[in-house]
Design an enzyme around this catalytic site. Structure first.
Site, short mmCIF file in Angstrom:
data_model
loop_
_atom_site.label_atom_id
_atom_site.label_comp_id
_atom_site.label_asym_id
_atom_site.label_seq_id
_atom_site.Cartn_x
_atom_site.Cartn_y
_atom_site.Cartn_z
N LYS A 4 -2.77 19.38 -18.40
CA LYS A 4 -3.60 19.29 -17.19
C LYS A 4 -2.73 19.63 -15.99
CE LYS A 4 -7.05 16.56 -14.84
NZ LYS A 4 -6.66 16.79 -13.47
N GLU A 47 -4.88 20.91 -24.01
CA GLU A 47 -4.24 21.71 -22.96
C GLU A 47 -3.51 20.82 -21.96
OE1 GLU A 47 -7.52 23.84 -21.16
OE2 GLU A 47 -8.40 24.31 -23.10
S1 IVH Z 1 -11.33 22.30 -17.36
C1 IVH Z 1 -15.55 21.63 -17.10
N1 IVH Z 1 -8.81 22.50 -18.00
O1 IVH Z 1 -8.52 19.35 -13.36
C2 IVH Z 1 -14.10 21.67 -17.16
N2 IVH Z 1 -9.33 21.66 -15.86
O2 IVH Z 1 -9.89 16.89 -12.82
C3 IVH Z 1 -13.45 21.59 -15.85
N3 IVH Z 1 -7.41 21.14 -14.45
O3 IVH Z 1 -11.06 20.77 -11.40
C4 IVH Z 1 -12.07 21.97 -15.79
N4 IVH Z 1 -5.88 21.72 -15.91
O4 IVH Z 1 -8.70 21.83 -11.33
C5 IVH Z 1 -9.68 22.14 -17.05
N5 IVH Z 1 -6.62 22.74 -18.69
C6 IVH Z 1 -7.48 22.40 -17.76
C7 IVH Z 1 -7.07 21.92 -16.48
C8 IVH Z 1 -8.04 21.56 -15.57
C9 IVH Z 1 -6.10 21.24 -14.69
C10 IVH Z 1 -7.98 20.63 -13.19
C11 IVH Z 1 -9.09 21.46 -12.62
C12 IVH Z 1 -10.27 20.54 -12.53
C13 IVH Z 1 -9.60 19.21 -12.48
C14 IVH Z 1 -10.52 18.11 -12.91
#
Ligand code: IVH
Length: 676
Positions: A118, A116
């Site tokens: 980020k 995905e």
């Molecule tokens: S998953 C347990 N998926 O990145 C999984 N986070 O550095 C936690 N973020 O707090 C998050 N895109 O704000 C996930 N595709 C994505 C994301 C994503 C951006 C952000 C999110 C998280 C931060 C962590």
């Protein structure tokens, strides 16, 4: 119901369904079938019908997106399932290492991953009950966030009601609120026109918008939302993989990122990274890397999490932006633990969305490795919120007379000796509490938001208080008088009042915050939490042996001996004693074996209306600190309701149920009278 009324009800319901469907087609499917004007006409028709029949208005009606009075502050929300963060990788080696660990942990030869983008925004949790949006909250520290429901409701891609009839009873969706680049540009132009400061980057603009207390302001901001996972799922069947979870959420009407792909093995993951890196410039939002997640949710379960991040996910970050500039000077900073860090003072340069004038050089060894000299042209890098650093020297541009930096042999602040520490890497001032720089930094840390959160006790004031000799350690803060504070530079009677009040409030804290605030070497927030949970009393922790400490999750031998050493120091114990003597306390956490204590122990309390002496949050903490359980709604189990000015429906319900209602004065009287 008259026939006419029945027709109105039918038309209203049809309009809401249709508007919901069009909203979905527009925001989620990106395939609208009517014009904006057509949509607006339908919305206005619905508004007119609802105006004539206000009793038919429901909170999830498309007409109810924007509204509510400006808030005084955001309420705190507990995340029942912690909102985790992600581990970062910057190299292929780190990526393969992650894959190896996941394969080992699951016993699978090759793993399927969800890949995905980020997104660079802010994490938000949305709770839907029976398909209706109930609450939106920020991540905060992962356990407690802020209730931003009114603001989130105004984001068009956040559905107020889910579409599919088969959605679970309770669904907590997690995702990212962000600001598209086009909207960001326009917003900043408007900010400048209004004479206000433009936002540094889209992420700050998104955060600043979502944290507006007036929901009407947030409603004018171009925010958008992509969901990437679930927190809670109650009722119905849980999807089995991350990919099907996203497909399901999309079916419910939630927006998911169209660039998400299913990948087999690390090779494909790497291809994906390059693909996204290549198309990054064409996206209308900022991303700072890609995220890989083990696709199978059962595998995720078995891999679990370490402190703040899951073992089953990884953020592979894009290289951080770099710029070149000139080093005007090099000097050193003394940190909270005495570590002396060399800092390059730079010709200000715009990099990664902000202007950078200082960059860390880390330590003596790094200066030597870079061979950086005053006057050099250097490359600086800024990765996200990380402190900017000098990456390399542009040797061709070195001018004659570029001056070498001589590392000081004594602390520039207290003149104590500087020793080399931590395997010969870190230079450290041995001054400890004798060094005013260390004292200042440790007090700043103690007062910081994640520690005791003393509002209004800023860096400048702490520096004055320490320099004047009035404050030598954190324990002295609580002995400051109004006159002493008012006499400080840029302070007055009013600010002194406010600070005293803030100090008073911060006295009631949690053991985890207290431990974190002490600044024990290697004890960050997560470890402090773990320690607080394991040793429910400070006394038990202070006396714990290294062996006992090592039993705590995430505490290894090095951290354990660091903690032991910290509590063996007399001066640290003195600071702790002083703090406790000045009334710093923490309520016994919920579910602890010793049970709640305090005048309101075991009572279930509801707060309604505006209290004059404290905010709702403060009142809540005040009650919890005294043993009460504070709940959101009045039921037969409620022991009493605390009502301030303009109480809401909870007040009526209390009266209807014959539950005792107290005002603030009665509440305080009850506290004095030990709960009677
Ligand atoms: S998953 C347990 N998926 O990145 C999984 N986070 O550095 C936690 N973020 O707090 C998050 N895109 O704000 C996930 N595709 C994505 C994301 C994503 C951006 C952000 C999110 C998280 C931060 C962590």
């Amino acid at each position: 119901m008259t026939r006419r009324k029945k027709q109105v009800v039918t038309e209203i319901n049809d309009l809401r369904d249709e508007l919901g469907e069009h909203n979905y087609r527009y925001h989620v499917l990106d395939a609208p079938v009517i014009s904006d004007a057509g949509y607006d006409r339908m919305l206005r028709r619905l508004e007119a019908l609802e105006r004539d029949s206000p009793e038919l208005v429901t909170p999830e009606s498309p007409t109810q997106r924007v509204g509510g009075a400006p808030l005084e502050r955001f309420e705190t929300v507990n995340h029942s399932v912690a909102m985790l963060s992600l581990n970062n990788a910057f190299s292929i080696e780190e990526l393969s290492e992650f894959d190896r660990r996941c394969r080992e942990g699951t016993g699978r030869e090759t793993l399927v991953y969800s890949a995905e983008p980020k997104l660079d925004g802010l994490a938000v949790s949305l709770v839907y009950e029976k398909g209706v949006l109930q609450r939106a909250a920020t991540r905060g520290d992962g356990h407690h966030g802020e209730d931003v429901t009114l603001n989130a409701r105004s984001i068009r891609s956040v559905p107020l009601r889910l579409l599919a009839p088969d959605c679970p009873e309770v669904l907590e969706v997690r995702g990212e609120v962000y600001m598209p680049l086009a909207g960001f540009k326009v917003l900043n132009q408007e900010q400048v026109k209004k004479g206000e400061k433009p936002y540094v980057n889209p992420r700050n603009a998104a955060a600043g918008s979502l944290r507006q207390l007036d929901p009407r302001i947030c409603a004018t901001r171009p925010l958008d939302f992509f969901c990437y996972g679930i927190g809670l799922w109650r009722g119905g069947e849980l999807p089995q993989t991350q990919i099907t979870t996203l497909a399901t959420l999309r079916r419910f009407g939630l927006r998911t990122n169209p660039l998400v792909r299913q990948m087999l093995g690390i090779g494909q993951c790497l291809d994906y990274y390059h693909e996204i890196l290549d198309c990054r410039q064409t996206l209308d939002y900022e991303i700072d890397g890609v995220v890989y997640k083990v696709n199978d949710l059962a595998d995720q379960q078995s891999l679990g999490a370490v402190s703040r991040a899951p073992r089953w996910a990884l953020a592979y970050k894009f290289p951080a932006p770099e710029e070149t500039t000139i080093v005007h000077d090099i000097d050193v900073q003394v940190g909270r633990t005495g570590a002396i860090t060399p800092v390059a003072r730079l010709e200000p340069v715009f990099v990664g969305g902000v202007t950078v004038a200082n960059a860390t050089l880390h330590n003596q060894a790094e200066i030597e490795r870079l061979d950086v000299r005053v006057g050099d042209t250097v490359t600086v890098r800024r990765a996200g919120d990380v402190i900017p650093e000098v990456v390399s020297v542009v040797r061709e541009k070195r001018r004659r007379g570029a001056r070498r930096f001589v590392f000081p042999s004594e602390c520039p602040v207290c003149r104590s000796q500087v020793v080399v520490d931590d395997g010969g890497i870190i230079q450290r001032c041995v001054g400890g509490l004798y060094c005013s720089a260390q004292v200042k930094e440790s007090i700043k840390h103690f007062a910081s938001r994640r520690a005791l959160d003393i509002e209004g006790l800023g860096a400048k004031l702490i520096e004055q208080l320490v320099d004047s000799g009035r404050v030598c350690h954190a324990g002295d803060l609580f002995t400051l008088s109004h006159d002493e504070l008012a006499a400080m530079d840029r302070m007055g009677t009013k600010s002194a009042d406010n600070l005293l009040e803030a100090l008073e409030l911060s006295r009631e804290t949690t053991l985890a915050r207290f431990l974190y605030g002490l600044g024990i070497p290697q004890v960050g927030e997560a470890t402090a939490q773990a320690l607080a949970q394991y040793f429910s009393s400070l006394e038990a922790l202070v006396d714990a042996s290294v062996e006992a400490l090592e039993v705590v999750p995430d505490v290894g031998p090095v951290v354990a001996s660091g903690i032991r050493l910290f509590f063996e120091q007399n001066h640290n114990r003195e600071v702790i004693d002083a703090l406790r003597a000045s009334g710093v306390v923490w309520p016994v956490p919920e579910g602890s074996t010793s049970g709640p204590v305090g005048p309101f122990a075991g009572r279930t309390v509801v707060i309604t209306g505006t209290l004059s002496g404290m905010s709702r949050d403060q009142a809540r903490n005040w009650l919890v600190a005294r043993g009460a359980k504070v709940t959101a709604s009045v039921s037969a189990r409620t022991d009493f309701v605390v009502a301030g000015a303009d109480p809401g429906s909870k007040f009526d319900k209390a009266l209807a149920l014959g539950i005792r209602v107290l005002d603030e004065a009665q509440l305080r009287a009850m506290d004095k009278n030990n709960g009677n």
